[in-house]
Design an enzyme around this catalytic site. Structure first.
Site, PDB file in Angstrom:
ATOM      1  N   SER A 194       3.499   2.730   9.289  1.00  0.00           N
ATOM      2  CA  SER A 194       4.737   2.017   9.594  1.00  0.00           C
ATOM      3  C   SER A 194       5.931   2.952   9.437  1.00  0.00           C
ATOM      4  O   SER A 194       5.991   3.987  10.099  1.00  0.00           O
ATOM      5  CB  SER A 194       4.847   0.774   8.707  1.00  0.00           C
ATOM      6  OG  SER A 194       5.825  -0.111   9.198  1.00  0.00           O
ATOM      7  N   GLU A 316      -0.927  -6.144  15.701  1.00  0.00           N
ATOM      8  CA  GLU A 316       0.140  -5.670  14.816  1.00  0.00           C
ATOM      9  C   GLU A 316       1.096  -6.782  14.377  1.00  0.00           C
ATOM     10  O   GLU A 316       1.373  -6.959  13.193  1.00  0.00           O
ATOM     11  CB  GLU A 316       0.944  -4.556  15.512  1.00  0.00           C
ATOM     12  CG  GLU A 316       0.191  -3.253  15.697  1.00  0.00           C
ATOM     13  CD  GLU A 316       0.196  -2.377  14.451  1.00  0.00           C
ATOM     14  OE1 GLU A 316       0.738  -2.819  13.408  1.00  0.00           O
ATOM     15  OE2 GLU A 316      -0.339  -1.270  14.516  1.00  0.00           O
ATOM     16  N   HIS A 411      -0.684  -5.675  11.272  1.00  0.00           N
ATOM     17  CA  HIS A 411       0.026  -4.547  10.681  1.00  0.00           C
ATOM     18  C   HIS A 411      -0.350  -4.411   9.213  1.00  0.00           C
ATOM     19  O   HIS A 411      -0.424  -5.402   8.492  1.00  0.00           O
ATOM     20  CB  HIS A 411       1.530  -4.796  10.823  1.00  0.00           C
ATOM     21  CG  HIS A 411       2.396  -3.614  10.559  1.00  0.00           C
ATOM     22  ND1 HIS A 411       2.381  -2.490  11.341  1.00  0.00           N
ATOM     23  CD2 HIS A 411       3.340  -3.394   9.590  1.00  0.00           C
ATOM     24  CE1 HIS A 411       3.280  -1.622  10.875  1.00  0.00           C
ATOM     25  NE2 HIS A 411       3.858  -2.145   9.805  1.00  0.00           N
TER      26      HIS A 411
END
Length: 503
Positions: A194, A316, A411
């Site tokens: 990220s 995600e 994610h």
């Protein structure tokens, strides 16, 4: 080699043997960025005399609370401006030959997180006996990624890239000190997820970071995650408006609480300009520290010519649907309204058509947002770099158990798998801890370790992207598949960088 007292450039540190490896925690790599050094580039540490205890994690950077903080696994107990520390994890025995080094840069939207969070613990990787693991803290949010130089007419020198420069300083510390812990400074892999991955994309194109690492693993990162000067200054103006007048006039000595409360406002519902994105504090294209967007630097041939392992997770944006529960209640009209914040009417019509096979509006929004934020920007970087250097692409497909599996491979869900920290406190619903996950964790860890050692993954059926365009799928039946073009990919290839930067 079982030494627990190690000499570094600033003084000796005393670690401990725990969790099947040796650990040195909370080692300063730069001077505390406090008082006169607040909002300045990191400076060398003054050092210390006598052995310094390195048996507890250092403080995380000052950060505001958010729904994302509540969802992250444990390890955010202490926050302080004095936060520039590294942690080193080494096998109990390293042998005579120096080991490859893996340097972890944590995520959190450039505003939250810490290396001390339980899922980032490097013990399992170090126990393999094949690598030295280093994790770092760096300044976050308004202390690390807020450009104040222009709006204060130079009174506050912050460029908005202090957090990136902290990362450079940490990598320089690794270069200069890791040999004392049994590591090889010529085989350093920077890896992150990220905002950590976005940081590494920037580092790969920054003059100041040249030569500090020889491989990169970029997990769920954007190559567009930097403000231009105009947007950075608009963010700074909004931050100043959120401060009390007294603090606005004395920024250098404003209290931590005042800074944190203003950051909370900037990131929260009171933010005036929705187009400042979900990450209002982020790196800044200033023409010096960060000369241009990473994707543009890559396109123009300025990326480090090193092996890069890129990847993303299949679902995600389902993670953010946990934080923003309104996503699950979207109808068609509400979806149109959300898309109109970032897209033109013609683009919205095209998106509705391209993703029309997804019946539920909330799921359609997640697919669009995941593509623009992580997946398509990664594919663009892969296609740019593959002809010039070794590039490997993966997709993480294993779903977490949350919401009966509806959370999917969202994610962050690959991180505890690569670290083998499936039992980390606060794991929540993003990943499981059964035999299937443990087998997948061992397999994924083997790929990362091999890449750190050799510059290529362990699996023989995972080719360099230039040789055979495709991606390696991590799942219960991990395997490689060929990439093909499609209408969605063609659409995103034609979208301007400004769209990606709004995420």
């Amino acid at each position: 080699m079982t030494t627990l007292t190690v000499e570094t450039q600033y003084g000796s540190v005393e670690g401990l043997a725990a969790n099947g490896c040796r650990q040195w925690l909370g080692i300063p790599y730069a001077a505390p960025p406090i008082d006169k050094l607040r909002w300045h580039a990191p400076q060398p540490h003054a050092g210390w005399t006598g052995p310094r205890s390195a048996q507890a994690f250092g403080s995380a950077s000052i950060q505001h609370r958010s729904h994302m903080t509540d969802e992250l696994p444990a390890g955010l107990d202490s926050c302080n401006e004095d936060c520039l520390t590294v942690n080193v994890f080494a096998p109990l025995e390293t042998g005579n030959a120096p080991l490859p080094v893996m340097v972890w840069i944590h995520g959190g939207g450039f505003s939250i997180g810490a290396s001390s969070q339980s899922m980032y613990h490097g013990a399992q990787l170090a126990q393999s006996g094949r690598v030295i693991v280093v994790s770092i803290n760096y300044r976050l949010g308004v202390l690390g990624f807020l450009r104040l130089a222009d709006v204060t007419h130079g009174q506050i020198p912050a460029t908005g890239n202090e957090g990136l420069l902290d990362q450079v300083a940490a990598l320089q510390w690794v270069r200069d000190n890791i040999h004392a812990f049994g590591g090889d400074p010529t085989r350093v892999t920077a890896f992150g997820e990220s905002a950590g991955a976005m940081s590494i994309a920037s580092l790969c194109t920054m003059p100041a970071a040249s030569g500090l690492f020889q491989r990169a693993i970029i997990q769920s990162g954007s190559m567009h995650a930097a403000h231009d000067l105009a947007t950075a200054n608009r963010v700074a103006e909004q931050f100043l408006l959120a401060l009390p007048q007294s603090a606005r006039n004395t920024l250098a000595t404003a209290t931590v609480r005042e800074l944190r409360d203003a950051a909370q406002t900037l990131h929260g519902r009171l933010m005036i300009d929705e187009r400042l994105s979900i990450m209002p504090t982020r790196p800044v294209v200033d023409g010096q520290t960060l000369p241009d967007l990473p994707i543009h630097r890559m396109r123009d041939g300025y990326a480090m010519p090193i092996p890069v392992l890129f990847g993303f997770n299949r679902d995600e944006w389902q993670y953010f649907a946990l934080l923003d529960r309104g996503i699950r209640k979207l109808d068609d009209a509400a979806l149109e309204a959300r898309l109109s914040i970032h897209y033109e009417r013609k683009q919205i019509a095209t998106l509705q058509s391209l993703y029309g096979d997804i019946y539920d509006p909330g799921q359609r929004y997640c697919a669009i947002a995941g593509d623009v934020a992580y997946i398509m920007t990664t594919l663009q970087a892969v296609e740019i770099l593959a002809p010039r250097q070794p590039v490997y692409l993966y997709q993480f497909d294993h779903p977490g158990p949350g919401l009966g599996g509806a959370i999917g491979a969202c994610h962050l869900s690959e991180v505890p798998v690569e670290f083998c920290t499936l039992d980390a406190p606060g794991s929540g619903m993003r990943f499981g801890n059964g035999p299937t996950e443990k087998t997948l964790a061992s397999h994924m860890q083997a790929q990362w370790l091999a890449f750190a050692e050799t510059g290529r993954p362990a699996s023989a059926d995972w080719p360099d992207y230039a040789q055979r365009p495709g991606r390696y799928h991590f799942s219960t039946d991990s395997q490689w598949s060929a990439d093909t073009s499609n209408a969605r990919r063609d659409f995103w290839a034609g979208v301007s960088a400004s769209v990606y930067r709004r995420v």
